[in-house]
Design a protein around this motif. Sequence first.
Motif, mmCIF file in Angstrom:
data_model
loop_
_atom_site.group_PDB
_atom_site.id
_atom_site.type_symbol
_atom_site.label_atom_id
_atom_site.label_comp_id
_atom_site.label_asym_id
_atom_site.label_seq_id
_atom_site.Cartn_x
_atom_site.Cartn_y
_atom_site.Cartn_z
ATOM 1 N N GLY A 149 -26.546 -8.527 9.698
ATOM 2 C CA GLY A 149 -27.834 -8.148 9.612
ATOM 3 C C GLY A 149 -28.572 -9.191 10.210
ATOM 4 O O GLY A 149 -29.988 -8.978 9.964
ATOM 5 N N ILE A 209 -32.373 -12.686 8.391
ATOM 6 C CA ILE A 209 -32.519 -11.268 8.173
ATOM 7 C C ILE A 209 -33.863 -10.732 7.294
ATOM 8 O O ILE A 209 -34.397 -11.521 6.529
ATOM 9 N N GLU A 223 -35.132 -8.330 6.102
ATOM 10 C CA GLU A 223 -35.128 -7.451 4.619
ATOM 11 C C GLU A 223 -33.696 -7.831 4.062
ATOM 12 O O GLU A 223 -32.798 -7.553 4.465
ATOM 13 N N ASP A 234 -32.228 -5.732 1.898
ATOM 14 C CA ASP A 234 -31.426 -4.726 2.042
ATOM 15 C C ASP A 234 -30.488 -4.499 3.361
ATOM 16 O O ASP A 234 -29.722 -3.732 3.430
ATOM 17 N N HIS A 235 -31.077 -5.297 4.220
ATOM 18 C CA HIS A 235 -30.314 -5.325 5.751
ATOM 19 C C HIS A 235 -28.847 -6.054 5.538
ATOM 20 O O HIS A 235 -28.071 -6.056 6.574
ATOM 21 N N THR A 269 -25.227 -7.075 5.419
ATOM 22 C CA THR A 269 -24.061 -6.167 5.446
ATOM 23 C C THR A 269 -22.747 -6.934 5.776
ATOM 24 O O THR A 269 -22.900 -8.197 6.010
ATOM 25 N N ILE A 322 -28.437 -1.534 12.047
ATOM 26 C CA ILE A 322 -28.428 -1.724 10.610
ATOM 27 C C ILE A 322 -29.733 -2.026 9.894
ATOM 28 O O ILE A 322 -29.662 -1.647 8.745
ATOM 29 N N ARG A 323 -30.829 -2.070 10.660
ATOM 30 C CA ARG A 323 -32.342 -2.020 10.157
ATOM 31 C C ARG A 323 -32.376 -0.748 9.859
ATOM 32 O O ARG A 323 -33.629 -0.525 9.014
ATOM 33 N N GLY A 362 -30.388 1.317 8.605
ATOM 34 C CA GLY A 362 -29.662 1.712 7.454
ATOM 35 C C GLY A 362 -28.561 2.600 7.791
ATOM 36 O O GLY A 362 -27.961 3.336 6.955
#
Length: 597
Positions: free
Chosen positions: A347, A417, A419, A421-422, A424, A481-482, A484
């Motif tokens: 990510g 990265i 965020e 949340d990104h 992976t 990926i960004r 989601g």
Amino acid sequence: NQWIMEGVVAGIAGYGNCIGVPTIGGEIHFHDRYSNNPLVNVFCLGIAPADRIFRATASGVGNPVLYVGARTGRDGIHGATMASEQFSADSESKRPTVQVGDPFMGKLLLEACLEAMKSGAIVGIQDMGAAGLTCSTCEMGAHAGLGVSIDLRKVPQRESGMTPYEIMLSESQERMLLVAEQGREDEVIQIFRKWDLEAVVIGEVRETPCMEVYQDGQKVADILNDALTDEAPVYNRPTRRPRYLEELQDWRQLDLPEPEDYNRLLESMLSSPHLSSRGWVYEQYDHMVRTDTVLLPGHDAAVLRSKNFKGALAMSLDSNARFSYLDPRMGAHLAVAECCRNLVCSGAKPLAATNNLNFASPENPEIMWQFVETVEGLAEACRIFGTPITGGNVSFYNETNETGILPTPVLGIVGKIEEIDHVTGIGFRKPGDHLFLLGETRDDLGGSIYLEVLGLGLAAPCPVIDLDEEKRLQEQLLAMIRKGLLVSAHDLSEGGLACALAESCLVGNLGAEIHIGTSLRADHFLFSETPSRVLVSVDSEQVEEFLQASSSLPLTPLGKVAESSLQIKVNDQLLVSNPITELRRHWDTTFDEVFRH
């Protein structure tokens, strides 16, 4: 080799764990050519406020020069003293010496330096690494266009009778050279004494741009800084394309029979030292100290959150000496691309790189050719990916009894990265998720682990990478990926698709049902090490959006994540059907059987 490896792992664990720096990832490679020349390359990342970066510069005429940290011994000067004619045959200096690290003192020195920096009294600072006091004094002076004068009588020493030559070249650990503001040296000294560390003024900054060294009132060295830095000799060594490249056998001429038992073959691949679990190693490391580690060892890249900004930092180390041996320039392209791909799979957008370049003797024209090709290849690839080389080191003469190591460029690249949340990972997450292969698969078995496991050794040709194509893949992968769209992502490198599938199954503790249609022979498709490929898993509800986002990329549907076994069909023929528990038994036991005794 087992004894050496146990010592190296214990040394990294002992120092890193004690000093409070998490060891968050790494790489291990094996080849006979390293048996007498083990390589240990280390990459350490630090974070500093942009407005509080300290430089290795000795500025301000009259400012005091301070020696801080451990006392100086004869550590690491044996090679230099053996080459010098100033020592008698019975000199005590002739005895072999090694550098001895003290992690507790290293931790104290780290904290004391940071506190001294916060005081505002520090003008410049440099560690005493290679060539010790010699390097730190002349380089700090050169960076400021000034000079440094030191008195060796004031240098703290732990051994008696040391000569100026030994003191200046000692590579004792846990030492720093500081330049303080004039009049504030006592303030700095008190900070280091609070941490039970020695700190003494050994000299001052001079206007003349020279390194001046005194011993017992006599000047024993007076050398222009530039003579040791910018104006050092530039070697234009002869180069010659190695003869072995003309003699390498093409793997396609080997007429390899197709495997009869793919289950056993995959187990052999996963249990080989090249691909087996590195758990025995990283279980000895504290990778959670400071509690910032987001993605643990065992993924494509390591990820650290930062308390100072939103998002996280990712780090990856990569090298493939087999490819560099077959084609040094292409091997450099492949190493940079794989390192960046690992970051993107986690990510992260790659930002900047460092390197360790490890080679045999540059006095051999063939080795020098490998080096030149590698450096030019690194430059070409880093320009494409926008990752400037910020520093690094070169290690030559890695050979014993006229047998040198493989050319081994090691890349360390840092990415950001945006965020958290990104982030992976490589592990499959949920049964029913769809699996896809991004990128085109070709017959690329040259230099592969597959040939190694078959006992065939290195064979040509090296896989070829299109750097522009690779960059497009990485850009689109990061965009997905960004958004989601991906549950997991795993780059394909050593071991090819079959091993990447097994690794994602093992990390996620899930299985997969794979159906592949291909014109390639099954083992060629499954174990090819074609670059610019990524294995991804996608939630079933997002497949349509994923297909639209990846429409410009070569794409192969593979199947779905399953419960507890890996099944692979190629052209409707079931070749692999193996419970994850059985694959894990082979994957986990190689290092355990060797080292847990």
